[in-house]
Design an enzyme around this catalytic site. Structure first.
Site, PDB file in Angstrom:
ATOM      1  N   HIS A 357      -8.436  29.005 -16.947  1.00 31.48           N
ATOM      2  CA  HIS A 357      -7.641  28.784 -18.163  1.00 31.48           C
ATOM      3  C   HIS A 357      -6.273  28.184 -17.916  1.00 31.48           C
ATOM      4  O   HIS A 357      -5.474  28.089 -18.846  1.00 31.48           O
ATOM      5  CB  HIS A 357      -7.418  30.095 -18.915  1.00 31.48           C
ATOM      6  CG  HIS A 357      -8.658  30.681 -19.486  1.00 31.48           C
ATOM      7  ND1 HIS A 357      -9.078  30.452 -20.767  1.00 31.48           N
ATOM      8  CD2 HIS A 357      -9.573  31.499 -18.935  1.00 31.48           C
ATOM      9  CE1 HIS A 357     -10.200  31.110 -21.001  1.00 31.48           C
ATOM     10  NE2 HIS A 357     -10.530  31.753 -19.892  1.00 31.48           N
ATOM     11  N   LYS A 545       3.206  30.405 -30.802  1.00 30.31           N
ATOM     12  CA  LYS A 545       2.501  30.567 -29.522  1.00 30.31           C
ATOM     13  C   LYS A 545       3.434  31.331 -28.588  1.00 30.31           C
ATOM     14  O   LYS A 545       4.590  31.552 -28.934  1.00 30.31           O
ATOM     15  CB  LYS A 545       2.123  29.210 -28.917  1.00 30.31           C
ATOM     16  CG  LYS A 545       3.283  28.220 -28.855  1.00 30.31           C
ATOM     17  CD  LYS A 545       2.839  26.829 -28.401  1.00 30.31           C
ATOM     18  CE  LYS A 545       2.161  26.000 -29.460  1.00 30.31           C
ATOM     19  NZ  LYS A 545       0.734  25.807 -29.261  1.00 30.31           N
ATOM     20  N   ARG A 546       2.954  31.716 -27.407  1.00 32.78           N
ATOM     21  CA  ARG A 546       3.861  32.383 -26.467  1.00 32.78           C
ATOM     22  C   ARG A 546       5.051  31.474 -26.147  1.00 32.78           C
ATOM     23  O   ARG A 546       4.944  30.237 -26.211  1.00 32.78           O
ATOM     24  CB  ARG A 546       3.105  32.719 -25.178  1.00 32.78           C
ATOM     25  CG  ARG A 546       2.279  33.963 -25.294  1.00 32.78           C
ATOM     26  CD  ARG A 546       3.112  35.181 -25.611  1.00 32.78           C
ATOM     27  NE  ARG A 546       3.835  35.645 -24.461  1.00 32.78           N
ATOM     28  CZ  ARG A 546       3.448  36.656 -23.696  1.00 32.78           C
ATOM     29  NH1 ARG A 546       2.357  37.333 -23.988  1.00 32.78           N
ATOM     30  NH2 ARG A 546       4.170  37.031 -22.668  1.00 32.78           N
ATOM     31  N   LYS A 551       5.661  24.901 -23.115  1.00 33.48           N
ATOM     32  CA  LYS A 551       5.262  24.760 -24.523  1.00 33.48           C
ATOM     33  C   LYS A 551       6.385  24.137 -25.361  1.00 33.48           C
ATOM     34  O   LYS A 551       6.196  23.784 -26.516  1.00 33.48           O
ATOM     35  CB  LYS A 551       4.854  26.116 -25.098  1.00 33.48           C
ATOM     36  CG  LYS A 551       3.584  26.672 -24.438  1.00 33.48           C
ATOM     37  CD  LYS A 551       3.179  28.009 -25.039  1.00 33.48           C
ATOM     38  CE  LYS A 551       2.082  28.726 -24.273  1.00 33.48           C
ATOM     39  NZ  LYS A 551       0.724  28.245 -24.595  1.00 33.48           N
ATOM     40  N   THR A 653      -5.422  26.836 -28.718  1.00 35.84           N
ATOM     41  CA  THR A 653      -6.414  27.184 -29.739  1.00 35.84           C
ATOM     42  C   THR A 653      -5.727  27.320 -31.092  1.00 35.84           C
ATOM     43  O   THR A 653      -6.358  27.137 -32.132  1.00 35.84           O
ATOM     44  CB  THR A 653      -7.147  28.500 -29.391  1.00 35.84           C
ATOM     45  OG1 THR A 653      -6.189  29.456 -28.951  1.00 35.84           O
ATOM     46  CG2 THR A 653      -8.180  28.272 -28.305  1.00 35.84           C
ATOM     47  N   LYS A 657      -6.825  26.317 -35.092  1.00 37.25           N
ATOM     48  CA  LYS A 657      -6.712  27.180 -36.274  1.00 37.25           C
ATOM     49  C   LYS A 657      -5.896  26.488 -37.364  1.00 37.25           C
ATOM     50  O   LYS A 657      -6.236  26.536 -38.550  1.00 37.25           O
ATOM     51  CB  LYS A 657      -6.021  28.508 -35.900  1.00 37.25           C
ATOM     52  CG  LYS A 657      -6.832  29.356 -34.952  1.00 37.25           C
ATOM     53  CD  LYS A 657      -6.006  30.457 -34.285  1.00 37.25           C
ATOM     54  CE  LYS A 657      -6.751  30.958 -33.054  1.00 37.25           C
ATOM     55  NZ  LYS A 657      -5.901  31.721 -32.124  1.00 37.25           N
TER      56      LYS A 657
HETATM   57  C1  26W Z   1      -1.779  36.998 -14.055  1.00 39.77           C
HETATM   58  C2  26W Z   1      -0.837  36.421 -15.033  1.00 39.77           C
HETATM   59  C3  26W Z   1      -1.578  35.566 -15.986  1.00 39.77           C
HETATM   60  C4  26W Z   1      -2.184  36.127 -17.063  1.00 39.77           C
HETATM   61  C5  26W Z   1      -2.893  35.335 -17.953  1.00 39.77           C
HETATM   62  C6  26W Z   1      -1.664  34.219 -15.761  1.00 39.77           C
HETATM   63  C7  26W Z   1      -2.366  33.421 -16.624  1.00 39.77           C
HETATM   64  C8  26W Z   1      -2.994  33.991 -17.710  1.00 39.77           C
HETATM   65  C9  26W Z   1      -3.822  33.153 -18.656  1.00 39.77           C
HETATM   66  C10 26W Z   1      -4.765  32.299 -17.851  1.00 39.77           C
HETATM   67  C11 26W Z   1      -2.952  32.377 -19.559  1.00 39.77           C
HETATM   68  C12 26W Z   1      -3.670  31.914 -20.795  1.00 39.77           C
HETATM   69  O1  26W Z   1      -3.785  32.643 -21.758  1.00 39.77           O
HETATM   70  N1  26W Z   1      -4.094  30.655 -20.789  1.00 39.77           N
HETATM   71  C13 26W Z   1      -4.449  30.005 -22.018  1.00 39.77           C
HETATM   72  O2  26W Z   1      -5.839  30.120 -22.256  1.00 39.77           O
HETATM   73  C14 26W Z   1      -6.180  29.587 -23.519  1.00 39.77           C
HETATM   74  C15 26W Z   1      -7.649  29.851 -23.735  1.00 39.77           C
HETATM   75  O3  26W Z   1      -8.416  29.085 -22.883  1.00 39.77           O
HETATM   76  C16 26W Z   1      -5.850  28.106 -23.587  1.00 39.77           C
HETATM   77  O4  26W Z   1      -6.125  27.651 -24.884  1.00 39.77           O
HETATM   78  C17 26W Z   1      -4.380  27.889 -23.284  1.00 39.77           C
HETATM   79  O5  26W Z   1      -4.096  26.512 -23.216  1.00 39.77           O
HETATM   80  C18 26W Z   1      -4.034  28.548 -21.955  1.00 39.77           C
HETATM   81  O6  26W Z   1      -2.646  28.466 -21.708  1.00 39.77           O
END
Ligand code: 26W
Length: 813
Positions: A357, A545-546, A551, A653, A657
């Site tokens: 992701h 978004k976050r 971003k 995403t 929406k």
């Molecule tokens: C371990 C720390 C950590 C935790 C979560 C690092 C990275 C993440 C995720 C991979 C971050 C995340 O939510 N990525 C997002 O995933 C969405 C679903 O596929 C995408 O639409 C977003 O672009 C992407 O940033």
């Protein structure tokens, strides 16, 4: 379910009396919510059981979707929708003097996720159930979910989210399905008389993993799948033994109990930087071990040979966080089921699939060897062996190429690389949008792609149109049905039939009216919540978004500063009124992101109180962005901000929406924006800025100089100077010095200055076009019509046929 409204009313009143001891006339909304939730859960039980029996009888392959996060959002409204009893219940409650909407507001939002990845998992569960696939979630039942965000003096303050305090009506605790998870201790190799090697694990610490099952209701199809959330509990035996055998003080054994139960205490509130904390690794192994044990147990009930495991079971890992599924399955097959390495490896590799992701390097998980070895000694041995064998294979392929082996190894430089483990141990690796998958193949994971090209594939993300359109925006859903009939509900690709009607003035007017009503509803909410009056006739420009550097909420903020300054200098400047709406949480330790929050709140404070701007600009930063808040904002949006630095956003995403609700995107060619652009065409999206190739090229050649832009472009300089010189925003203080420095002195990692002018011009076009309401509504309609492709039903069908190789189970079996 309920034969009619009267039947429902009777059952509901009875439930209120038996479960809460209240008559309906004195019941509060919360009482009514709890009674209704509990009643629905009872009603679901039969179909839930039936679904499981059906799967077992048909020996249907089961997909287990392992995810550290499931950002489900409230369940009441969606369950009613999917159970097809929304109107009976709504009207029945109304007869009893209750309003469904108010009851819905009483449900705590289960915030068991950070953002995109967790919400995607929730959309996938909805699609799996609604399409009749045997797919379930394995997740964590965190006692505290994503923190509650408050603003104090413009700063983000985090408060714990005690979402379980009033109970969670949907869950069912299943102590009989609990399993044991082990940490630490020693592992010894033991040889029997025949020379067979086995491994003995001693002195470990054990924790009970207790599942709480949440029903996942399919849309109108008699399917109820399961989201199984695991909770850590000290075993009774363990606690009592400590108390009595060792004559320990209660404080000691209680501390021990607490330390074990800490495993499922809270969600790590960071979605972009890997911190490498011991407790986090414990959490990851907890989910994995409990889930794999549970999947294996279910498989064993079928009495089939191990060779058919991967025909019966698919284990999907949502990013690398559950990557230990690979060594854990190996451990169980070898140590508990006595299979040999080769056979166990064949089974593992053909059962596990992996989604990536993110390409942000700071988010890629690695764990220090010493930590993995001490916390999970047997698991480490297995990882080490996987690595050894893999490196030997690489050597055979290309003897002497040490560089290649070093960069592909799973264990290297004292670290375990979880992405490498995930690729080697799985049969499928997918990215989440076309561009993202290409970047994985050509850059981030090129060397892996060259080694295993057959594993790599793309699955562009999607969102459930049931929650995000039918539930969040029922008026729009009704208009669509009136226009093209109701088939789009089961087949969202048919939203494209709206295209035929895009010139119909009556339809466009109607669409405009619905948007206007949604904007009025949001304006009302904003007024109530934030005390800010906003004009529903202004453009609602939304950035939700976050909060993260890439971003680029900062780009949006600087543009607002620029507009404000222009308006002050040229009072006659004929600007289309705009309301800029933000929603975003920053990771508690992300200093820069928190500064940007403070900046936006400062801008809001200045702009909203300045009579000179004559309500041409309003800025609203809503606290505590969450799924339920998103459901209020999205239907009311005109402009969707998707302005990440190209190449950085894997998919996005929220973009989907918003589009589905008729917002028009202003964005870069990043993530799934590229595919949105392909569908809606130039006339129905506002693109700007660098493209991913250009960004990547700048990173490679180092030719970008933000200072040059600062020095040469007056608009940029005047805006930025207000961060540090005396201005209404800085008020002579140094609050925003670090933001300024990052942009000017540290060369602007995310190309904010480089894209500033092009963004400004795109925004000017937005304003021009918005004046022409009919034209704008047509753009809005085209976006809705083209959004069917981004339903998670399409995504899940692709996962089902290309990765998991499953077909829907028919209810009539
Ligand atoms: C371990 C720390 C950590 C935790 C979560 C690092 C990275 C993440 C995720 C991979 C971050 C995340 O939510 N990525 C997002 O995933 C969405 C679903 O596929 C995408 O639409 C977003 O672009 C992407 O940033």
């Amino acid at each position: 379910m309920f034969s009619d409204k009267e039947d429902f009313k009777q059952a509901f009143c009875e439930k209120l009396e038996t479960e809460l001891g209240k008559k309906v006339d004195i019941a509060t909304d919360l009482d009514a919510f709890r009674a209704l939730g509990s009643l629905l859960r009872d009603k679901l039980s039969k179909e839930w059981l039936q679904t499981n029996l059906r799967y077992e009888k048909a020996q249907e392959k089961q997909v287990y979707y392992f995810s550290m996060e499931f950002l489900m959002g409230r369940l009441l409204g969606n369950n009613l929708l999917n159970m097809q009893i929304l109107s009976i219940v709504k009207e029945g409650l109304f007869d009893l003097g209750l309003e469904l909407k108010s009851l819905e507001e009483k449900e705590e939002d289960p915030g068991l996720g950070n953002g995109g990845l967790g919400r995607l998992a929730a959309c996938f569960l909805d699609s799996l159930a609604s399409l009749g696939y045997a797919g379930h979630g394995f997740g964590m039942r965190y006692r505290y979910g994503m923190f509650d965000q408050h603003f104090i003096d413009g700063y983000q303050v985090e408060l714990p989210d005690h979402w379980l305090s009033k109970g969670f009506v949907w869950e069912v605790k299943r102590p009989e399905e609990a399993v044991e998870v082990r940490y630490g201790g020693q592992v010894q190799a033991v040889k029997d008389e025949e020379g067979n090697l086995s491994f003995k694990h001693t002195d470990y610490e054990k924790v009970n993993a207790v599942p709480y099952d949440v029903p996942v209701v399919g849309y109108n199809n008699e399917t109820v799948n399961t989201l199984r959330l695991w909770s850590a509990e000290a075993t009774e035996e363990d606690t009592l033994l400590r108390a009595f055998n060792h004559q320990q003080k209660p404080s000691n054994f209680l501390a021990h109990k607490r330390s074990l139960e800490a495993i499922s205490e809270f969600l790590y509130p960071d979605d972009s930087t890997e911190e490498g904390k011991r407790l986090r690794l414990k959490q990851e192994y907890f989910l994995v071990s409990a889930g794999v044990q549970s999947a294996v147990k279910n498989f064993e009930r079928l009495n089939l040979p191990w060779s058919s495991f991967s025909d019966q079971v698919a284990l999907h890992i949502n990013d690398t966080h559950p990557a230990l599924v690979i060594p854990e399955l190996m451990r169980i097959l070898m140590d508990d089921k006595q299979l040999g390495w080769e056979e166990a490896w064949e089974i593992t590799q053909s059962s596990v699939s992996y989604t990536n992701h993110t390409t942000l390097s700071e988010a890629l998980e690695t764990w220090p060897v010493n930590l993995v070895r001490s916390l999970l000694p047997r698991i480490f041995m297995i990882i080490d062996e996987i690595n050894e064998r893999f490196c030997k294979m690489l050597w055979k392929q290309d003897p002497g190429n040490f560089d290649r082996i070093a960069s592909l190894a799973i264990v290297a430089d004292g670290q375990v690389k979880m992405a490498h483990l995930s690729i080697v141990g799985s049969y499928s690796v997918n990215g989440v949008a076309k561009l993202h998958t290409e970047i994985l193949k050509k850059r981030e994971m090129k060397i892996y792609y060259d080694t295993f090209p057959e594993k790599f594939n793309n699955k562009t993300n999607g969102i459930t149109h049931r929650r995000w359109l039918m539930h969040a925006n029922p008026a729009l859903a009704d208009l669509i049905t009136e226009t093209i009939g109701e088939q789009w509900v089961d087949d969202p690709a048919r939203l494209s039939e709206l295209l035929k009607e895009k010139e119909d003035p009556a339809l466009l007017t109607e669409l405009g009216k619905i948007k206007q009503q949604n904007k009025m509803n949001l304006a009302h909410y904003v007024n109530e919540r934030a005390g800010i009056t906003i004009d529903p006739n202004s453009i609602f420009d939304v950035h939700i978004k976050r909060l993260h550097g890439y971003k680029r909420q900062l780009l949006n903020a600087l543009h607002i500063m620029y507009l404000y300054t222009k308006l002050k200098a040229e009072p006659a400047f004929d600007m289309v009124p705009r309301t800029f709406i933000f929603g975003a949480k920053a990771a508690p330790s992300y200093y820069f992101a928190k500064k940007v929050i403070k900046l936006i709140n400062t801008i809001a404070n200045v702009v909203n109180h300045d009579p000179d701007v004559k309500d041409k600009i309003k800025v609203v930063f809503l606290e505590n962005y969450s799924v339920s808040l998103a459901e209020k904002i999205i239907p009311a949006t005109n402009v969707s901000e998707q302005i990440s630095t190209a190449s950085k956003e894997a998919s996005g995403t929220g973009n989907m929406k918003l589009m589905m609700n008729g917002a028009v995107t202003i964005g870069t060619l990043d993530g799934a924006n590229v595919e949105i652009y392909e569908r809606v065409g130039n006339d129905n999206i506002y693109l700007f800025g660098l493209e991913s190739e250009e960004v990547l090229e700048y990173y490679r050649n180092g030719a970008y100089s933000s200072k040059e832009i600062y020095e040469s472009d007056e608009r940029v300089r005047n805006t930025l100077d207000q961060l540090v010189r005396y201005s209404p925003f800085s008020r002579g203080e140094t609050e925003f010095q670090d933001i300024f420095d990052s942009l000017v002195h540290y060369n602007d990692e995310y190309f904010v200055l480089k894209d500033f002018v092009s963004y400004m011009k795109a925004q000017q076009l937005v304003s021009q076009d918005f004046r022409l309401q009919k034209l704008w509504n047509k753009k809005s309609l085209v976006n809705i019509a083209q959004s069917g492709h981004f339903s998670s039903d399409r995504t899940i069908q692709e996962y089902a046929s290309d990765i998991w190789e499953i077909a829907p189970v028919h209810t009539l079996l």
